[in-house]
Design a protein around this motif. Structure first.
Motif, mmCIF file in Angstrom:
data_model
loop_
_atom_site.group_PDB
_atom_site.id
_atom_site.type_symbol
_atom_site.label_atom_id
_atom_site.label_comp_id
_atom_site.label_asym_id
_atom_site.label_seq_id
_atom_site.Cartn_x
_atom_site.Cartn_y
_atom_site.Cartn_z
ATOM 1 N N GLY A 38 -23.666 -30.785 15.140
ATOM 2 C CA GLY A 38 -25.026 -31.278 15.238
ATOM 3 C C GLY A 38 -25.821 -30.508 16.271
ATOM 4 N N VAL A 39 -27.098 -30.819 16.355
ATOM 5 C CA VAL A 39 -27.983 -30.164 17.311
ATOM 6 C C VAL A 39 -27.683 -30.697 18.705
ATOM 7 N N ILE A 40 -27.393 -29.792 19.624
ATOM 8 C CA ILE A 40 -27.104 -30.203 21.000
ATOM 9 C C ILE A 40 -28.243 -29.835 21.941
ATOM 10 N N PHE A 41 -29.163 -29.003 21.424
ATOM 11 C CA PHE A 41 -30.201 -28.476 22.314
ATOM 12 C C PHE A 41 -31.452 -28.122 21.524
ATOM 13 N N LYS A 42 -32.610 -28.513 22.052
ATOM 14 C CA LYS A 42 -33.898 -28.104 21.495
ATOM 15 C C LYS A 42 -34.722 -27.523 22.639
ATOM 16 N N ARG A 43 -35.056 -26.253 22.504
ATOM 17 C CA ARG A 43 -35.707 -25.549 23.609
ATOM 18 C C ARG A 43 -37.064 -26.152 23.956
ATOM 19 N N ALA A 44 -37.744 -26.683 22.955
ATOM 20 C CA ALA A 44 -39.085 -27.227 23.189
ATOM 21 C C ALA A 44 -39.073 -28.394 24.176
ATOM 22 N N GLU A 45 -37.938 -29.078 24.285
ATOM 23 C CA GLU A 45 -37.875 -30.219 25.206
ATOM 24 C C GLU A 45 -37.852 -29.767 26.659
ATOM 25 N N GLY A 46 -37.361 -28.552 26.935
ATOM 26 C CA GLY A 46 -37.503 -27.913 28.236
ATOM 27 C C GLY A 46 -36.722 -28.475 29.390
ATOM 28 N N SER A 47 -35.812 -29.432 29.170
ATOM 29 C CA SER A 47 -35.169 -30.104 30.300
ATOM 30 C C SER A 47 -33.689 -29.757 30.470
ATOM 31 N N SER A 48 -33.114 -28.958 29.553
ATOM 32 C CA SER A 48 -31.690 -28.663 29.601
ATOM 33 C C SER A 48 -31.407 -27.418 30.440
ATOM 34 N N PHE A 49 -30.200 -27.361 31.008
ATOM 35 C CA PHE A 49 -29.779 -26.135 31.702
ATOM 36 C C PHE A 49 -29.674 -24.970 30.721
ATOM 37 N N LEU A 50 -29.602 -25.263 29.430
ATOM 38 C CA LEU A 50 -29.604 -24.190 28.438
ATOM 39 C C LEU A 50 -30.956 -23.468 28.410
ATOM 40 N N ASN A 51 -32.038 -24.173 28.754
ATOM 41 C CA ASN A 51 -33.335 -23.511 28.900
ATOM 42 C C ASN A 51 -33.283 -22.472 30.017
ATOM 43 N N LEU A 52 -32.659 -22.863 31.122
ATOM 44 C CA LEU A 52 -32.516 -21.943 32.249
ATOM 45 C C LEU A 52 -31.653 -20.740 31.856
ATOM 46 N N LEU A 53 -30.595 -20.993 31.121
ATOM 47 C CA LEU A 53 -29.722 -19.916 30.655
ATOM 48 C C LEU A 53 -30.501 -18.914 29.801
ATOM 49 N N LEU A 54 -31.311 -19.422 28.850
ATOM 50 C CA LEU A 54 -32.089 -18.553 27.978
ATOM 51 C C LEU A 54 -33.170 -17.792 28.737
ATOM 52 N N ASP A 55 -33.734 -18.425 29.751
ATOM 53 C CA ASP A 55 -34.791 -17.767 30.529
ATOM 54 C C ASP A 55 -34.225 -16.672 31.431
ATOM 55 N N GLU A 56 -33.099 -16.953 32.097
ATOM 56 C CA GLU A 56 -32.572 -16.034 33.106
ATOM 57 C C GLU A 56 -31.468 -15.118 32.580
ATOM 58 N N LYS A 57 -30.800 -15.535 31.487
ATOM 59 C CA LYS A 57 -29.701 -14.749 30.904
ATOM 60 C C LYS A 57 -28.601 -14.443 31.918
#
Length: 572
Positions: free
Chosen positions: A66-85
């Motif tokens: 299932g979906v574990i992450f939606k970037r539009a929500e902006g609150s997950s550490f996965l957002n930070l991962l995608l931004d900073e790589k």
């Protein structure tokens, strides 16, 4: 003295290797939870990769949990991962505050390790580790150890290989979608025809116990068998009436055109190896009177013989510009009379058995990697129907609307405004419905995480079909084909060319069911209309129906069903 051994044990694949590498890493990094998160093509969603399903099909490697992450929500550490790589390390602090939220609220530590394509160009996934109790030792030292580094490099390589395989498959299936679009512009019957033939071919293949790999190749051959018709002039494809000799020669070239197109594609898409020859011979006849090479009997490849049966059956059931559709009874009679002539007798018998059963398992409908249908989207204000192609992906499914489909404001509604989504597809002239969970939506594609069947238990499934008449309050009556009848409603379909304005169905208030010796009229209203390919399927709900009328409907159905089945079984 020397010996040769296989590099990989039989049946092993990259999924098994990746699972093994994660197990080894776990001995070096003793975290409680390990997950692989894979991002979709535009990095807007992240999905859990499930290792439970092995690589049994060319295109559908793993089913996502299932979906574990939606970037539009902006609150997950996965957002930070995608931004900073970069690697993200989260440590729980009692009084600490952060704009980002952990995936696991109970974790004392989380690691988010980025997974890249070759050369660290694109971030395609994440290795996620979580620990409930405080971790002993320095995490930076653990990550830089040789044992951990070696396993992380291996995991990176295996994951990239899996994603590259998926990308190649996705590109190939997107190409099939484009082919479907092109061929539909030549002849409106052709798009649905290719997928109907693919489905019928796989039913025959399962009946004769073909392996999953063989069924996959058969499905692809069926989807592509008529692609050569893009070179046939449109006036020939859509001609009403018999072909001239020149037109027949033009039409007879299409298997060779299909063969040449697939041959060219094979260098880029290895999955097509051998499919060109299957397609080349799908118009050969068992008695040797077919084309292009006049092969006979077992000289014709088995999968080509299967395609020949499925192709003819769908042409009979669906009709063409030059002839109307046949009912199932006449189709079965044609199959039986042409056993050993046009068709392989064993395969014709298998197809007859399938048509007599009529009932199809909902799970069987979506076994192929790609199919066609209509996605119905219900928002808080309106309903929109989009015709297009459903493609299997690592994340579930991707729906690509046809280029000619509606792009109105209601279709652009955000996911938050969507109350319900339903996918509809047609097989053997019946409609099959699935509840769809949408994950992401743009004008070009819609990601679907899963589809759940919505069986129509309120209908009596008929092997045969009934003619009927639809009565309107203020319009002339119209002929319809009734394919399902129940105690409270019935379903029918009409050709879209006859009802270009679907709003006229709101004026319908009666259906006359044309049983052979006793027509029965029922009052009611149409409660649903779904356009799939070139047909409009409708549900008609009875209103104020007397019990004696309902009893008479069932009496006529059982009578007809018994007579129909007994007659066919006695002959064949």
């Amino acid at each position: 003295m020397y010996e040769l051994i296989d590099t990989y044990s039989k049946g092993k694949n990259q999924y098994d290797d990746l699972k093994e590498a994660l197990s080894t890493l776990r001995t070096c990094l003793p975290f409680d939870d390990y997950k692989i998160i894979i991002f979709n093509e535009d990095r807007r969603c992240g999905y859990l990769l499930d290792f439970a399903q092995s690589q049994t099909q060319h295109f559908h490697y793993g089913q996502p949990e299932g979906v574990i992450f939606k970037r539009a929500e902006g609150s997950s550490f996965l957002n930070l991962l995608l931004d900073e790589k970069k690697i993200v390390i989260y440590r729980f602090e009692e009084d600490g505050e952060s704009r980002y939220k952990p995936l696991s609220p109970s974790a004392s530590m989380e690691l988010y390790l980025p997974l890249f394509t070759a050369g660290n160009r694109d971030l395609i996934g994440c290795l996620y580790l979580a620990q409930e109790d405080p971790l002993k030792g320095d995490i930076s030292e653990l990550l830089s150890s040789k044992a951990v580094s070696a396993q992380l490099i291996l995991i990176q390589r295996l994951f990239e290989t899996i994603c590259n395989d998926h990308l190649r498959s996705s590109n190939f299936l997107n190409l099939l979608h484009i082919f479907s679009e092109v061929i539909k512009t030549k002849d409106r019957f052709l798009k649905g025809h290719c997928y109907n033939v693919a489905f019928l071919s796989n039913l025959i293949g399962r009946e004769i116990k073909l392996s999953p790999g063989q069924l996959q190749r058969l499905y692809l051959a069926a989807v592509l068998h008529d692609i050569g018709k893009i070179y046939v002039p449109e006036h020939v494809l859509t001609k009403e009436g018999l072909f001239t000799e020149d037109e027949m020669r033009e039409m007879a070239r299409h298997p060779v055109h299909s063969y040449n197109i697939i041959k060219e594609l094979t260098a880029r898409f290895k999955v097509l190896n051998g499919i060109d020859k299957i397609v080349l011979h799908h118009h050969e006849r068992y008695d040797g009177a077919g084309y292009p090479d006049g092969l006979k009997g077992n000289e014709i490849p088995l999968k080509s013989r299967i395609l020949a049966v499925a192709d003819s059956v769908d042409a009979m059931l669906s009709g063409r510009s030059y002839k109307g559709p046949k009912n199932i009874g006449d189709t079965i009679r044609d199959l039986a009379s042409n056993r050993g002539k046009q068709f392989d007798p064993h395969l014709a018998k298998a197809m007859i058995n399938i048509l007599l059963k009529k009932n199809i398992d909902y799970e069987d409908i979506l076994t192929g990697p790609i199919t066609t249908g209509t996605l119905e989207i219900l928002t808080r204000e309106k309903t929109c129907q989009l015709q297009g192609t459903l493609i299997k992906t690592n994340f579930g499914y991707k729906f690509k609307p046809d280029a000619s489909e509606c792009l109105c404001e209601k279709c652009k509604a955000p996911l938050s405004d969507i109350v319900k989504a339903t996918f509809h597809t047609e097989r053997n002239r019946d409609l099959y419905e699935y509840t769809a969970r949408l994950a992401f939506k743009t004008r070009e594609k819609i990601d679907i995480t899963w589809l759940e069947p919505n069986p129509t238990a309120s209908y009596f499934s008929m092997v045969w079909e009934l003619e009927g008449t639809l009565i309107f309050k203020k319009r002339p009556a119209a002929n319809i084909i009734i394919n399902r009848i129940g105690g409270d409603l019935l379903s029918f379909y009409v050709d879209e060319e006859e009802f270009k304005d679907a709003t006229i169905f709101e004026d319908a208030n009666k259906v006359i069911i044309k049983f052979e010796n006793k027509p029965i009229a029922v009052t009611g209203k149409i409660i649903k209309t779904i356009k799939v390919n070139h047909k409009i399927h409708c549900e008609f709900k009875y209103l104020n129906i007397a019990e004696v009328t309902r009893d008479e409907i069932f009496k006529q159905i059982f009578k007809k069903q018994t007579e129909f089945t007994s007659s066919l079984l006695a002959q064949y």
